[in-house]
Design an enzyme around this catalytic site. Structure first.
Site, short mmCIF file in Angstrom:
data_model
loop_
_atom_site.label_atom_id
_atom_site.label_comp_id
_atom_site.label_asym_id
_atom_site.label_seq_id
_atom_site.Cartn_x
_atom_site.Cartn_y
_atom_site.Cartn_z
N ASP A 1 -2.37 -9.77 8.95
CA ASP A 1 -1.68 -10.49 7.90
C ASP A 1 -0.13 -10.72 8.36
O ASP A 1 0.51 -11.62 7.69
CB ASP A 1 -1.63 -9.30 6.59
CG ASP A 1 -2.76 -8.70 6.34
OD1 ASP A 1 -3.56 -8.33 7.30
OD2 ASP A 1 -3.48 -8.78 5.32
N HIS B 1 0.90 -1.20 -0.10
CA HIS B 1 -0.16 0.17 0.08
C HIS B 1 0.73 1.29 -0.02
O HIS B 1 0.59 2.27 0.71
CB HIS B 1 -0.99 -0.09 1.12
CG HIS B 1 -1.93 -1.21 1.03
ND1 HIS B 1 -3.05 -1.00 0.31
CD2 HIS B 1 -1.98 -2.24 1.64
CE1 HIS B 1 -4.01 -2.16 0.30
NE2 HIS B 1 -3.12 -2.78 1.19
N ASP C 1 -0.35 -5.23 5.77
CA ASP C 1 -1.31 -5.87 5.36
C ASP C 1 -1.11 -6.16 3.97
O ASP C 1 -0.41 -5.35 3.38
CB ASP C 1 -2.57 -5.27 5.58
CG ASP C 1 -2.76 -3.86 5.03
OD1 ASP C 1 -1.72 -3.04 5.16
OD2 ASP C 1 -3.81 -3.61 4.30
N GLU C 2 -1.59 -7.05 3.48
CA GLU C 2 -1.82 -7.34 1.97
C GLU C 2 -0.59 -7.28 1.05
O GLU C 2 -0.37 -6.48 0.32
CB GLU C 2 -2.75 -6.48 1.45
CG GLU C 2 -4.21 -6.74 1.96
CD GLU C 2 -5.15 -6.21 1.20
OE1 GLU C 2 -6.20 -6.79 0.68
OE2 GLU C 2 -5.18 -4.96 0.92
N ILE C 3 0.75 -7.89 1.62
CA ILE C 3 1.64 -8.25 0.68
C ILE C 3 1.32 -9.10 -0.61
O ILE C 3 0.95 -10.13 -0.40
CB ILE C 3 3.00 -8.84 1.45
CG1 ILE C 3 3.41 -8.22 2.95
CG2 ILE C 3 3.99 -8.80 0.53
CD1 ILE C 3 3.71 -6.62 2.58
#
Lengths: 580, 580
Positions: B386, B265, B336-338
Site C-alpha cells: 500500500d 492499525h 498498509d491501509e491508510i
C-alpha cells in the site's frame, strides 16, 4: 408457599409476556440458549455456598447422574466472563449465600422420546438461601440444571439471585448429525460432542454411522461388516461403545438416533458381502461419462442390490442389532441419493430394467422389504427427503404411511420442506443451504484443475457444492417453518445441523460444530427474534461470544466469532451501512 | 571416499536431472516438501539401531539443540504410515541397522538471514551402517535432519536405505504471517507453529504483533503501550517471551520477523497515548457515511498522527526496543491501509489539509521520520504494498531506496507483484486471492443483515471480502512469479500465507494453518510441477495426506483433506471430468 409465589409470578408472566423475555441482562451473565422467559429485574449476585447442595428425587438413574455432575460443575467451574458483570450486577458477598437447590420432578417415568416435556421453572430468590427447580420430567430438570450452571461465575463462586426462569423449547427435535464413516471419530469425541450439545440444550445426536467409505459399527449378527468394512480394528464402535454413548446421552438428555444409510451409500458393505452391493469399488465417474450417468455423487461407490434376497437377510440382521443397541424410537434408514448408474451397473438389474422395470420400482421393492420390518420393531422410520422427492428414483408415497414416517429435508431450502409437510409428513429440516457445517471448504477431489488458476483464484463457491461457508448468523437466522401454513408448521419437528466428514475428523470436530451449532440451539429453543418480533442476531453476538468462551473453558474447542476487542467495546463491531 | 561417491552421483544428477526428481516412491514413505532431487531406486529399509547416534560439529548452540531434538525424534517417533510401505519397500530387518549419521557443515558461522544457503545432501547407503549429511550451513543441516526424520517409520523403527537426496529451496523466503493483535495467542501456540513450520522447511515467522485491537508486546521503553493497550496482563508478550520465541526459531532455522504496523492499525496505542492517535475509539463507519469516508477498513479505528512530534518519540522507542529484541535484519513496518477518514478526523490534520497539504504528503512525512531510523539500525524495511500502490495515500518512490526496502503484496494477484518488481523493489508475495488463510469464513460484523435471508442463503463469497476459502490446492498451484520476466522474477524473495485473526485464536490456529501451509511450503521449496513440467497437485494429494497424518501425530491439529478411504484407494478420489 413457594409454589404460590410461582403461580403468582406465572400469572404476571401470562399477563405480560414480553417484558420477561427481553429483560435478560447484557452483563456477561447470560444463559444460552436464551430462555423463553427470563426475569432478573434487579441484577444481584450472592456467593454460592461451598456447602451448596442439591436435593433431588431419588430413583432416577440418569437424573441422579446429571445432578451429581452439575453439583460438581457449579462448585468448581469458576467461570470468568469476558465482560466483568460487576459493573451491571450488584454483588453482595455478605448476603446469605445460596445453600440449596431443591429439585422437583412431576413425572419421573417419562422416557426421553421425541416430544417429551422439557420445560422447567427455576427460581433463585433475592434473599439467597434456597433455589427451586420444578420440571415435568427428568429431562426438563436437566435443562434447568444447565441454566443454573450458567448463572454461576467467579472465584469464589457467585450466583445470580432474584432470578425467575420459565423455559420450554419451541421445537422438540434439535439435533446434530455426525458422519462417522468418511472419517472416524473416537468414542471420546462423540461423548464430548454430546456433552456440549446438552450444555446447549440440544437433544438429538443423529449418528450417521455407516456410508460407502467405512462401516465402523461392530454388530453381533454381522461382525464381518465392520471387521472387513471398517478402517481397521482401532476404528470400530463395539456394542459396549454404543451402549456407553447411548447411556451418556441419557445422562445428558440427548437422544442418540442411529442411521444406517441404505440402499445407497453402502460401498463399505461390499468388503464383507460383495454379492449384495452393486458397482462397488468402481471409479465413481468414468472418463467421458455424463454427470447423469455417474456411479456416485462423490468418490465411494456402492448401492445395495434390491433384487438379491441376501441383501435383506444381511440388512435385517443389521436393523435388528441396531434396534437392540439403540433404544431410541426413531430409526434413520437413509435412502438418499440413489444414483441410477450404480444400480444399472449390475447385470441382474439390467435384466430387470430391460423387461420394463424401473429404478423407482426397485426402490419400492427395497422399501417394502425393509420399512415394515423396522416398523415392526416399534420404530418410526426417518428417511432423507430423496425417497419421496428425488427426480429420478423415488417411491410411491402410499408405501410410506405418515404415522410411521418422518422425512429429513436437505435440498432446495424451504421448498422441499413445504413439499413434505404439505403431503402430510412430519419433517426434520437440515437444509444444506443453511445447516450444513462442511460447506465452503472447497472439495476433496484429488486432482481438480479448478484450483489451478493464476489470474484470480477460484471464484464463487470455491468448488464447494454447497458453499459458501454457513456462518453462525446464517444458521441462527434461518426460519425452518418459513413459507408454511400454521397447520403445516405443526409437522416440523425441528432441525439438525449436519457435519459430513469428507474434510473433517477429530482434529477439527469441535471447531466445525461450535459455536455455529449453538446458533441452531437458540434458534430452535427460543427462536431468533426478540420480544418485538425483530431478528435478534445483533444482540445475540455478545451473548454468543460469552457462551463460546464458557464452552471453550469447559473443554470444547469452539472457534471464535470476533476479535476479543468487539465484546470489550459493545456495539463497535456492528455496521449501520451495507457494502456493495 | 564418500565425498568422491557424492561427486559422482552429482555428476549423474546433472547429466539427467529429471529421473531423480520423479523417483520418490508413493509407498507411504515420503518427504514433505518433496526434495528437489530424491533418489531411492531400490526402495529398501533396514532397522534404525536403538543405539543410533549423530556425530555433529561442536560449537553451534542452535545446531546442537536441533541435533539433540532430531536424535530423540528419530528414536521415539515410530510413525505409522497410512499406507503400509511394506508392499512397495523391501524391509530387511536382518540387514545391518543404521547406526550413525555423520553430519558435516562447511560454514558454521553463517547467520540465519535471508538468502542463507539451506542446501544439504543426505546419503543413506544401501548397506546400512552409516549415513552422511553434508550442508553448507547449520540451517541447511537442520533441513537435512528433518528429511532424515521423515525417512524413518515403524516400531521397531525402520529407515529407508539406498537413498540419495540433494536438496535446496527455490525461494529463500517461505513464511507464515500471524496476527496476534485481533486475538491473542500464547507463547506455546507460537512455538508449536514455529516447530511445525520447521518440519515443513519454512523459514520465516512473520509476527504481526500489534494492530488496532490490542498491543500485546511489553516493551522496556514503552511499557504502557502493553499495560494499557493489551487485552490484559495474561495476554502480553514479555521481553523474555520474545527471546524465547526468537531462540526457539533459531533452534528450528526459522527467522522471526517482527511487524509493528504503523501509522494505520494503531488504535490500541491510544490507550496509553491518546494524543498521538487520530480517530481512536470512534465508530468505524458512521451511519450514512460513504464507504470512501469510513474511518477504518473494519471495526477498530486509529492511525498515528504524523503531525505530532510525540508520535515519533514513542515510535522510535518502540522501534529501538523491537530491534533490540529481534536480531532479525528484516523489520516489517506495516504502512498498509491508510484510511483518509481517520486522519481527516483530527483537527491538526484538517488544518494541514486546508492549507493545501495532502494525505500522501503526510505519509511521506511519516515515512521520512521513521524509515531512516530503522535503516540506521541495520534493518531492511518491509512494508505492505500500500505504501507505494494505494489509490489515495502513498509515498513517492524516491523516499524508499530499493536497497533498503522490500514490499509485501496482497491485492490484485500477480498485477501488484508485477508493479512492485518492475519498479525495482524486492517483493514478498501474500496475495489475498491465494494466500490468505482466513478467507471464506463469513465476516465478523455483529449485526450484518446479509445473513438473514430465508430463500437461498447468502450467495457468492458468503460475506467474506476475500472469499472463497483458499483450499490447499489453491495455495499449492499459485505461481508467485506468474507474468514476470526472468529479471523481475529474481526480485521475488518468496511468499507468505497470512492468518488474520478476526475469527481465529488458539482453538483453531493449527487447523487454519495446517496442512494448507504445507502446500505453500512445497510450492516454494521445490515447486508445484513434476519433472515433466506438469502441475503435480494430483500426485501431491496422497503425499499430503501422509504428511498431514505425521504432523498430527507430532501434535499439530492439522485438518484432514480427504476421507481416509481416498488414500487407501489410490486414484479413486480423482476426477477425470469437470462439473458445470
Amino acid at each position: 408457599m413457594q409454589i404460590l409465589i410461582v403461580i403468582l409470578l406465572m400469572g404476571l408472566l401470562l399477563a405480560s409476556a414480553a417484558p420477561f423475555s427481553s429483560s435478560q441482562s447484557d452483563s456477561g451473565v447470560n444463559v444460552w440458549p436464551k430462555p423463553r422467559n427470563f426475569s432478573w429485574p434487579q441484577p444481584q449476585a450472592h456467593l454460592l455456598s461451598p456447602n451448596f447442595a442439591i436435593t433431588s428425587p431419588a430413583n432416577h438413574k440418569y437424573l441422579s447422574s446429571a445432578v451429581k455432575r452439575y453439583h460438581q460443575l457449579l462448585l468448581s467451574e469458576h467461570h470468568r466472563p469476558l465482560v466483568n458483570p460487576s459493573s451491571s450486577v450488584r454483588i453482595n458477598t455478605s448476603a446469605p449465600p445460596l445453600l440449596t437447590l431443591s429439585l422437583t420432578v412431576a413425572d419421573l417415568a417419562a422416557p426421553l422420546h421425541h416430544g417429551v416435556d422439557e420445560s422447567y421453572t427455576l427460581t433463585i430468590p433475592i434473599t439467597g438461601g434456597a433455589a427451586n427447580l420444578w420440571a415435568q420430567t427428568a429431562w426438563g430438570a436437566m435443562r434447568g440444571l444447565e441454566t443454573l450452571s450458567q448463572l454461576v461465575w467467579g472465584d469464589p463462586s457467585l450466583v445470580a439471585v432474584g432470578v425467575y426462569v420459565w423455559d420450554s423449547p419451541l421445537f422438540g427435535h434439535r439435533g446434530v448429525m455426525l458422519d462417522t464413516s468418511r472419517n472416524f471419530y473416537g468414542v471420546e469425541d462423540i461423548l464430548r460432542t454430546i456433552e456440549a450439545m446438552s450444555a446447549n440444550k440440544l437433544n438429538v445426536f443423529h449418528w450417521h454411522i455407516t456410508d460407502s467409505h467405512s462401516f465402523p459399527l461392530l454388530l453381533p449378527s454381522e461382525p464381518e461388516l465392520a471387521s472387513k468394512g471398517s478402517y481397521g480394528s482401532a476404528m470400530q464402535y463395539s456394542p459396549a461403545d454404543v451402549t456407553k454413548i447411548v447411556e451418556f446421552g441419557l445422562e445428558h438428555a440427548v437422544r442418540v438416533v442411529p442411521e444406517i444409510d441404505a440402499p445407497g451409500h453402502t460401498g463399505s458393505w461390499a468388503e464383507a458381502y460383495p454379492e449384495i452391493v452393486t458397482c462397488a469399488n468402481m471409479f465413481w465417474w468414468p472418463d467421458g461419462v455424463d454427470w447423469a450417468d455417474r456411479l456416485a455423487s462423490e468418490p465411494g461407490t456402492g448401492h445395495l442390490n434390491p433384487l438379491n434376497p441376501k441383501t435383506y437377510q444381511v440388512l435385517k440382521n443389521v436393523i435388528h442389532d441396531v434396534s437392540t443397541l439403540f433404544p431410541e424410537p426413531f430409526f434413520h434408514a437413509g435412502a438418499d441419493e440413489i444414483i441410477p448408474g450404480c444400480w444399472k451397473a449390475d447385470p441382474t438389474i439390467q435384466s430387470f430394467l430391460s423387461k420394463g422395470g424401473t429404478l423407482s420400482e426397485l426402490l419400492d421393492l427395497f422399501v417394502n422389504s425393509t420399512f415394515p420390518y423396522i416398523v415392526s420393531l416399534n420404530r418410526t422410520v426417518v428417511y432423507w427427503e430423496d425417497v419421496l422427492l428425488d427426480d429420478n428414483v423415488k417411491v410411491q408415497a402410499t408405501i410410506l404411511p405418515p404415522e410411521h414416517t418422518i422425512l429429513q429435508t436437505w435440498n432446495n431450502g424451504h421448498n422441499n420442506t413445504k413439499r413434505i409437510v404439505s403431503s402430510g409428513y412430519r419433517v426434520i429440516v437440515s437444509s444444506s443451504e443453511f445447516y450444513y457445517l462442511d460447506c465452503g471448504h472447497g472439495d476433496f477431489l484429488g486432482n481438480d484443475s479448478l484450483y489451478d488458476q493464476q489470474t484470480g483464484s477460484d471464484t464463487g463457491n470455491g468448488g464447494s457444492w454447497c458453499g459458501p461457508f454457513k456462518t453462525w448468523q446464517t444458521i441462527y437466522n434461518y426460519d425452518i417453518t418459513y413459507g408454511l401454513t400454521e397447520d403445516e408448521a405443526k409437522l416440523v419437528l425441528g432441525g439438525e445441523v449436519a457435519l459430513w466428514s469428507e474434510q473433517a475428523d477429530p482434529t477439527v470436530l469441535d471447531a466445525r460444530i461450535w459455536p455455529r451449532t449453538s446458533a441452531l440451539a437458540e434458534s430452535l429453543w427460543s427462536g431468533n427474534r426478540d420480544a418485538m418480533g425483530m431478528k435478534r442476531y445483533a444482540e445475540a453476538t455478545d451473548r454468543l461470544n460469552e457462551w463460546r468462551s464458557r464452552i471453550v473453558a469447559r473443554g470444547v474447542r469452539a472457534e471464535p466469532i470476533q476479535p476479543l476487542w468487539c465484546i470489550r467495546n459493545p456495539g463497535m463491531c456492528n455496521t449501520v451501512n451495507s457494502f456493495g
